[in-house]
Motif scaffolding. Structure first.
Motif, PDB file in Angstrom:
ATOM      1  N   UNK A  66       1.000  -1.124   0.063  1.00  0.00           N
ATOM      2  CA  UNK A  66       0.080  -0.048   0.035  1.00  0.00           C
ATOM      3  C   UNK A  66       0.883   1.133   0.091  1.00  0.00           C
ATOM      4  N   UNK A  67       0.364   2.224  -0.867  1.00  0.00           N
ATOM      5  CA  UNK A  67       1.187   3.436  -0.754  1.00  0.00           C
ATOM      6  C   UNK A  67       0.345   4.627  -0.970  1.00  0.00           C
ATOM      7  N   UNK A  68       0.323   5.283   0.146  1.00  0.00           N
ATOM      8  CA  UNK A  68      -0.592   6.595   0.273  1.00  0.00           C
ATOM      9  C   UNK A  68       0.366   8.057   0.696  1.00  0.00           C
ATOM     10  N   UNK A  69       1.240   8.593  -0.016  1.00  0.00           N
ATOM     11  CA  UNK A  69       1.909   9.743   0.109  1.00  0.00           C
ATOM     12  C   UNK A  69       1.254  10.899   0.594  1.00  0.00           C
ATOM     13  N   UNK A  70       1.506  11.570   1.536  1.00  0.00           N
ATOM     14  CA  UNK A  70       2.601  11.279   2.561  1.00  0.00           C
ATOM     15  C   UNK A  70       2.079  10.842   3.870  1.00  0.00           C
ATOM     16  N   UNK A  71       0.984   9.873   3.896  1.00  0.00           N
ATOM     17  CA  UNK A  71       0.340   9.408   4.881  1.00  0.00           C
ATOM     18  C   UNK A  71       0.721   8.176   5.305  1.00  0.00           C
ATOM     19  N   UNK A  72       1.147   7.197   4.475  1.00  0.00           N
ATOM     20  CA  UNK A  72       1.477   5.825   4.984  1.00  0.00           C
ATOM     21  C   UNK A  72       2.014   5.042   3.784  1.00  0.00           C
ATOM     22  N   UNK A  73       2.821   4.017   4.312  1.00  0.00           N
ATOM     23  CA  UNK A  73       2.827   2.896   3.376  1.00  0.00           C
ATOM     24  C   UNK A  73       3.193   1.467   3.905  1.00  0.00           C
ATOM     25  N   UNK A  74       2.786   0.612   3.574  1.00  0.00           N
ATOM     26  CA  UNK A  74       2.640  -0.896   3.956  1.00  0.00           C
ATOM     27  C   UNK A  74       3.734  -1.656   3.261  1.00  0.00           C
ATOM     28  N   UNK A  75       4.042  -2.812   3.580  1.00  0.00           N
ATOM     29  CA  UNK A  75       5.123  -3.749   3.117  1.00  0.00           C
ATOM     30  C   UNK A  75       4.966  -5.042   3.624  1.00  0.00           C
ATOM     31  N   UNK A  76       5.240  -6.090   2.643  1.00  0.00           N
ATOM     32  CA  UNK A  76       5.108  -7.420   3.202  1.00  0.00           C
ATOM     33  C   UNK A  76       6.319  -8.068   2.697  1.00  0.00           C
ATOM     34  N   UNK A  77       7.172  -8.690   3.693  1.00  0.00           N
ATOM     35  CA  UNK A  77       8.513  -9.769   3.319  1.00  0.00           C
ATOM     36  C   UNK A  77       8.050 -10.955   2.708  1.00  0.00           C
ATOM     37  N   UNK A  78       8.471 -10.822   1.330  1.00  0.00           N
ATOM     38  CA  UNK A  78       8.063 -11.996   0.593  1.00  0.00           C
ATOM     39  C   UNK A  78       8.919 -13.275   0.698  1.00  0.00           C
ATOM     40  N   UNK A  79      10.269 -12.894   1.197  1.00  0.00           N
ATOM     41  CA  UNK A  79      11.327 -13.763   1.324  1.00  0.00           C
ATOM     42  C   UNK A  79      12.349 -13.329   2.048  1.00  0.00           C
ATOM     43  N   UNK A  80      13.113 -14.183   2.933  1.00  0.00           N
ATOM     44  CA  UNK A  80      14.283 -13.685   3.876  1.00  0.00           C
ATOM     45  C   UNK A  80      14.771 -14.873   4.244  1.00  0.00           C
ATOM     46  N   UNK A  81      16.163 -14.330   4.503  1.00  0.00           N
ATOM     47  CA  UNK A  81      17.067 -15.141   5.651  1.00  0.00           C
ATOM     48  C   UNK A  81      17.388 -14.586   6.835  1.00  0.00           C
ATOM     49  N   UNK A  82      17.070 -14.997   8.042  1.00  0.00           N
ATOM     50  CA  UNK A  82      16.555 -16.254   8.195  1.00  0.00           C
ATOM     51  C   UNK A  82      15.060 -16.049   7.816  1.00  0.00           C
ATOM     52  N   UNK A  83      14.486 -17.246   7.583  1.00  0.00           N
ATOM     53  CA  UNK A  83      12.922 -17.424   7.188  1.00  0.00           C
ATOM     54  C   UNK A  83      12.197 -16.538   8.333  1.00  0.00           C
ATOM     55  N   UNK A  85       7.716 -15.651   8.701  1.00  0.00           N
ATOM     56  CA  UNK A  85       6.489 -15.599   8.441  1.00  0.00           C
ATOM     57  C   UNK A  85       6.100 -13.983   8.912  1.00  0.00           C
ATOM     58  N   UNK A  86       5.797 -13.205   7.797  1.00  0.00           N
ATOM     59  CA  UNK A  86       5.552 -11.463   8.261  1.00  0.00           C
ATOM     60  C   UNK A  86       3.966 -11.390   8.077  1.00  0.00           C
ATOM     61  N   UNK A  87       3.368 -10.769   8.804  1.00  0.00           N
ATOM     62  CA  UNK A  87       2.224 -10.369   8.773  1.00  0.00           C
ATOM     63  C   UNK A  87       1.925  -8.879   8.025  1.00  0.00           C
ATOM     64  N   UNK A  88       2.937  -8.278   7.939  1.00  0.00           N
ATOM     65  CA  UNK A  88       2.988  -7.091   7.255  1.00  0.00           C
ATOM     66  C   UNK A  88       3.785  -6.071   8.169  1.00  0.00           C
ATOM     67  N   UNK A  89       4.114  -4.709   7.653  1.00  0.00           N
ATOM     68  CA  UNK A  89       4.504  -3.862   8.311  1.00  0.00           C
ATOM     69  C   UNK A  89       3.935  -2.522   7.510  1.00  0.00           C
ATOM     70  N   UNK A  90       3.833  -1.334   8.494  1.00  0.00           N
ATOM     71  CA  UNK A  90       3.060  -0.132   8.021  1.00  0.00           C
ATOM     72  C   UNK A  90       3.748   1.026   8.616  1.00  0.00           C
TER      73      UNK A  90
END
Length: 144
Positions: A66-83, A85-90
């Motif tokens: 989600x991308x709503x400048x300049x109010x907020x944005x959200x992201x989700x980790x699709x892959x990582x090391x160490x692995x 399970x991401x619920x998301x970040x805002x």
């Protein structure tokens, strides 16, 4: 489940703070982050953009959901090391008399096969410290 919640007020406009924090390069303000950039074939921020972050002993591939400048944005980790399970970040940006209040919230867990809850106290301290360093870097760069 780990929840990391960091807040800071930065003495700059929401537009400037948002733009600075939406740039992956800003993540290198954290000492543990070695490189952060948009993925190949991504020209910049926006919903669906993917960023890649490489740190000391870790890497992340994150999609802007989600991308709503300049109010907020959200992201989700699709892959990582160490692995994980991401619920998301805002990140939420709220104008204040003294600048912009930034509220950063993320939730995740590690799968049991890599240590799950045993790994969470370590990664939560590292990520909390890194998020705080990024916000401190933003304040240093933008406050006059």
């Amino acid at each position: 489940m780990v929840e990391i919640h960091i807040e800071r007020t930065i003495a700059a406009s929401p537009e400037r703070v948002f733009d600075w924090l939406a740039d992956p390069a800003s993540l290198t303000s954290a000492a543990a982050v070695l490189r952060a950039r948009w993925a190949t074939n991504v020209s910049g921020p926006g919903e669906g953009a993917v960023r890649e972050v490489v740190g000391l002993g870790a890497w992340f591939r994150e999609e802007i959901t989600a991308y709503d400048p300049p109010r907020s944005y959200s992201y989700l980790i699709l892959g990582s090391f160490p692995p994980l399970e991401h619920e998301g970040g805002t990140l939420t940006f709220t104008p204040r008399d003294d600048g912009t209040h930034v509220d950063w919230l993320t939730r995740y867990t590690h799968p049991a096969y890599i240590g799950g809850r045993l790994l969470e106290p370590v990664t939560s301290r590292l990520l909390r410290s890194s998020f705080s360093a990024v916000l401190a870097g933003c304040a240093k760069a933008l406050e006059t």
